[in-house]
Structures are given as structure tokens and as C-alpha cells.
Design an enzyme around this catalytic site. Sequence first.
Site, mmCIF file in Angstrom:
data_model
loop_
_atom_site.group_PDB
_atom_site.id
_atom_site.type_symbol
_atom_site.label_atom_id
_atom_site.label_comp_id
_atom_site.label_asym_id
_atom_site.label_seq_id
_atom_site.Cartn_x
_atom_site.Cartn_y
_atom_site.Cartn_z
ATOM 1 N N ASP A 86 0.608 -1.203 0.134
ATOM 2 C CA ASP A 86 0.100 -0.268 0.281
ATOM 3 C C ASP A 86 1.098 0.769 -0.113
ATOM 4 O OD1 ASP A 86 0.682 -0.029 2.706
ATOM 5 O OD2 ASP A 86 -1.383 -0.041 3.437
ATOM 6 N N ASP A 108 -3.653 -1.130 10.313
ATOM 7 C CA ASP A 108 -2.904 -1.433 10.709
ATOM 8 C C ASP A 108 -3.701 -2.063 12.121
ATOM 9 O OD1 ASP A 108 -0.878 -2.002 8.438
ATOM 10 O OD2 ASP A 108 0.551 -0.022 9.873
#
Length: 225
Positions: A86, A108
Site C-alpha cells: 500500500d 494496521d
Amino acid sequence: MSRAPGADDDGWSALHDGVEPSAVVRGWLRMVRALAAGPVLRIPPDVLSVTGVAALAGALAVVAGPGRPWLAVPLIVAAGVLDGLDGAVALRTGRARPLGAVVDAVADRIGDLLLGAVLLALGAPAAWVVAAVTLVLLHEYLRSRAQAAGMPGVGAVTVAERPTRLIVVAMAAGGAAAFPAGLPVLGWNWGATFAITWTGIGVVGLAQLMVGVRRSIPPRFPPAR
């Protein structure tokens, strides 16, 4: 992976206060750089972040549902790759933006909670899972607040970074798949073994980060002469 310079060796060093990447990290960076090309560049970075979370949700589902921990291993590895892609895609395509960094950070943390849930599904005691995840949240909160106070980069690269957490849970799932009875010497199942391992690594990592923060944050006022 944070969306800041880090898609190559020099960028990684700049992000990590001049620390030279190890051979393992260099190999990882090259792999991510190679994957962040062609059709992958057309995928929005936020989609990659969310897909990584979905991979970890899938890992939890195959462990908690049909009880097939071997299927969790490739899903956890895929989540780790997506976590690197990403940021790399955002940089290569010029789509790095503050909102993307927020999406990445939230993804995350959700991913860390899912990793803890995988260990719980593998039989880890809830107390050890809570301890492990709490240390992660403290680790990342300390880093975030220190950066807001003027700390450059990440302050310190610790043993408790996200790749380590992914590896720990992947090893727990792999161990449960290969040896369902657990560790006969200790009498622990794989979830418990690696929840305790994660907690120990978390304590060391938090201590390393505290030292790094103390060294990195500039004084608010110049010392008196």
C-alpha cells in the site's frame, strides 16, 4: 507500512533515522518494489490496506471456523505483503496523502487485533492475548505521541515491529497445523506459546522504543549556558 519514504533502501533509511537496513529488510524492500508494478499500480492504496485486513479476517475465520490453521499461514503472509504494497504503490503513483496514512494506521491496528484473535482461536489464554495486544497499542501510541512532539522518523526500530507480529502468529498457525498436540515438553498449545512469545517481544520492543524516543525528541528549550 507507513506511507512515507520507504519503498527503497535509501528511503527506508531516511524514515528510520539513518539506520541501514539489514540483509533481510533489503530483500523485503526489493520484493515489495518488484511487486509494486504493472497492474498492481492501478489498485488504490487504501484498497490494498483494507484487503490486508480482510486477509487477516480470513485467517481468523479458517482457524475459528473449520479449524484449518494451515490455511491461515498464506493469508497472514499475504497480509504482510499487502501491508508493504500500500505504501509502495502510494509513493510510485503519487497518491500518498495524509488521509491514506490514517487509513493505513487504522488498518494496521485492526490487523493487530485480528492477529490476537487468531492466537485466541488457537487456544491462547485470554490474559496473554490481552497483554500482547496492549503492548502493541502502547508501542504505537508512544511512537505517535513522540512524533507529534517532534521526534523525527520512527525513533527506533524495535524487535516488536509489525512484521515480527505477523511472523509470530504465522508460526503459531503453522505449528498448530503441523503438530496439533502442541509442545509436548512444555505442555503448551501453540496459541499460548506464541502469545507468551509475543508478550515478551513486546516488552523488549517497548523498552527499545522508550530509549529511542528519549534520544530523538529535541528539547523544547535550549539548555542554559
